[in-house]
Design a protein around this motif. Sequence first.
Motif, PDB file in Angstrom:
ATOM      1  N   ASP A 133    -125.871 -88.372 -62.663  1.00  0.00           N
ATOM      2  CA  ASP A 133    -125.293 -88.347 -61.317  1.00  0.00           C
ATOM      3  C   ASP A 133    -125.561 -86.960 -60.754  1.00  0.00           C
ATOM      4  O   ASP A 133    -125.077 -85.959 -61.285  1.00  0.00           O
ATOM      5  CB  ASP A 133    -123.790 -88.633 -61.401  1.00  0.00           C
ATOM      6  CG  ASP A 133    -123.129 -88.738 -60.024  1.00  0.00           C
ATOM      7  OD1 ASP A 133    -123.769 -88.401 -59.015  1.00  0.00           O
ATOM      8  OD2 ASP A 133    -121.954 -89.149 -59.973  1.00  0.00           O
TER       9      ASP A 133
ATOM     10  N   ARG B 161    -123.020-103.617 -57.249  1.00  0.00           N
ATOM     11  CA  ARG B 161    -123.601-102.657 -56.297  1.00  0.00           C
ATOM     12  C   ARG B 161    -124.293-103.387 -55.145  1.00  0.00           C
ATOM     13  O   ARG B 161    -124.061-103.071 -53.965  1.00  0.00           O
ATOM     14  CB  ARG B 161    -124.602-101.759 -57.027  1.00  0.00           C
ATOM     15  CG  ARG B 161    -125.349-100.776 -56.129  1.00  0.00           C
ATOM     16  CD  ARG B 161    -126.604-100.237 -56.830  1.00  0.00           C
ATOM     17  NE  ARG B 161    -127.507-101.325 -57.192  1.00  0.00           N
ATOM     18  CZ  ARG B 161    -128.391-101.867 -56.362  1.00  0.00           C
ATOM     19  NH1 ARG B 161    -128.514-101.412 -55.124  1.00  0.00           N
ATOM     20  NH2 ARG B 161    -129.168-102.859 -56.764  1.00  0.00           N
TER      21      ARG B 161
ATOM     22  N   THR C 286    -121.872 -93.765 -49.779  1.00  0.00           N
ATOM     23  CA  THR C 286    -122.367 -94.116 -51.105  1.00  0.00           C
ATOM     24  C   THR C 286    -121.753 -95.441 -51.538  1.00  0.00           C
ATOM     25  O   THR C 286    -120.671 -95.830 -51.088  1.00  0.00           O
ATOM     26  CB  THR C 286    -122.017 -93.048 -52.151  1.00  0.00           C
ATOM     27  OG1 THR C 286    -120.597 -93.035 -52.366  1.00  0.00           O
ATOM     28  CG2 THR C 286    -122.481 -91.674 -51.700  1.00  0.00           C
TER      29      THR C 286
ATOM     30  N   GLU D  52    -121.051 -96.964 -55.332  1.00  0.00           N
ATOM     31  CA  GLU D  52    -121.164 -96.521 -56.724  1.00  0.00           C
ATOM     32  C   GLU D  52    -120.161 -97.197 -57.664  1.00  0.00           C
ATOM     33  O   GLU D  52    -119.266 -96.536 -58.191  1.00  0.00           O
ATOM     34  CB  GLU D  52    -121.028 -95.006 -56.806  1.00  0.00           C
ATOM     35  CG  GLU D  52    -119.839 -94.406 -56.054  1.00  0.00           C
ATOM     36  CD  GLU D  52    -119.820 -92.891 -56.140  1.00  0.00           C
ATOM     37  OE1 GLU D  52    -119.796 -92.359 -57.271  1.00  0.00           O
ATOM     38  OE2 GLU D  52    -119.828 -92.240 -55.091  1.00  0.00           O
TER      39      GLU D  52
ATOM     40  N   ARG E 187    -122.831 -96.467 -64.397  1.00  0.00           N
ATOM     41  CA  ARG E 187    -122.598 -96.319 -62.962  1.00  0.00           C
ATOM     42  C   ARG E 187    -123.957 -96.284 -62.267  1.00  0.00           C
ATOM     43  O   ARG E 187    -124.899 -95.678 -62.780  1.00  0.00           O
ATOM     44  CB  ARG E 187    -121.821 -95.036 -62.644  1.00  0.00           C
ATOM     45  CG  ARG E 187    -121.497 -94.891 -61.156  1.00  0.00           C
ATOM     46  CD  ARG E 187    -120.466 -93.788 -60.875  1.00  0.00           C
ATOM     47  NE  ARG E 187    -120.906 -92.449 -61.170  1.00  0.00           N
ATOM     48  CZ  ARG E 187    -120.531 -91.753 -62.245  1.00  0.00           C
ATOM     49  NH1 ARG E 187    -119.702 -92.297 -63.138  1.00  0.00           N
ATOM     50  NH2 ARG E 187    -120.973 -90.516 -62.443  1.00  0.00           N
TER      51      ARG E 187
ATOM     52  N   GLU F 104    -125.461 -95.668 -58.282  1.00  0.00           N
ATOM     53  CA  GLU F 104    -125.034 -95.213 -56.962  1.00  0.00           C
ATOM     54  C   GLU F 104    -126.208 -95.112 -56.002  1.00  0.00           C
ATOM     55  O   GLU F 104    -127.227 -94.498 -56.311  1.00  0.00           O
ATOM     56  CB  GLU F 104    -124.370 -93.838 -57.083  1.00  0.00           C
ATOM     57  CG  GLU F 104    -123.941 -93.224 -55.763  1.00  0.00           C
ATOM     58  CD  GLU F 104    -123.384 -91.827 -55.950  1.00  0.00           C
ATOM     59  OE1 GLU F 104    -122.617 -91.374 -55.076  1.00  0.00           O
ATOM     60  OE2 GLU F 104    -123.716 -91.173 -56.971  1.00  0.00           O
TER      61      GLU F 104
END
Length: 359
Positions: A214, A250, A318, A320, A332, A334
């Motif tokens: 990230d 997502r 975003t 995420e 995760r 994003e």
Amino acid sequence: MTTRIERLQGRLAKLYLDAFLVTDPTNIYYLTGFHLLAGDGFLLVSTDRAIIVSDARYALALQEFDSDEVVAAISQDYYDDLNRICQTMKITVLGYESSLSYFLYDVLDEVMVADLVPFTNLIEKMRVVKDSTELAKLRRAADLHTAGFNYLLDQVQPGVSERHLANLLDFWMKEHGAIAAAFPTIIASGTNSAKPHATASDKLIADGDIVTVDFGYFVDGYTADMTRTFGVGSIDPELRDVYQIVNTARQAVIDQVKVGQRGDRLDAAGRSLIDEAGYGDEFNHGMGHGIGLAVHELPASYGPGTPDVKLVNNAVITVEPGIYIPELGGVRIEDDVVVTHGGPQVLTTAPTDLVIVGD
């Protein structure tokens, strides 16, 4: 075209203000294009003037500052001079940012003759809607993040440390146009990936690890924010399943990004899928936030309790979702997404299919 300062000036009368004091350096930059470090002066905007006040360290930079609507003044005592300027301009009601430190408020309360009125997120709300220039900068930032992630994948092998990978990525990003990191890069492998805000450590990447990366870097003043998760060698089958759940969530959220959408409903589009898969307790943060000149802009966060968040045209958010399983690992993914009347525009183009390094 109306400038940002003119937009702010046009609001002052409706807010019953004679002028507005800006001390947040990001807001000063947004309104003027001038970089002033925190604590090094202020911007005063009245109905017909805009004045930057700083000290002699900025004298040359302010002389070179090309602006048709902002004038500059050099001061040895910012806020005594602010009081004198306000008295000269007959400013009797002065708005200020509620994010002001208590120390600085105490200084203003002591020296100012004008009445002081706090406002929360007055300029931050202006920053939500990006113009075409801002969107182009965010797109360039996102493209650099995609390239940086592809570079990083080529550096991954068992035995290399999380910290070393973070350092390699930092060097590469800055060598290719990034100015600075927006936050400490997260590279979390194995069980560390079950910690949403883990920091890069001395842990060595091992075969069988799942790794979450990230990172966010400023490019020409604006930051992207991207997360990808990949595997090294043969990863646990449950993590493969979790990856697909997160990736589906997502995309489900992105599909619901539209002007007027409520934050809680946007969140529910993905969170419901994670709940149905039995991992609701392992998704323990909001679905996303705004980005731009800062890595967390309005909306600061959207999730189950944000019915008041309403998406607007040309905001950038975003998306995420994540699932974090203690003692096993986490996933995760994003993306950065522009809200438009024509539907979502995804800025981050790095592939979202599960990558296995070493296959």
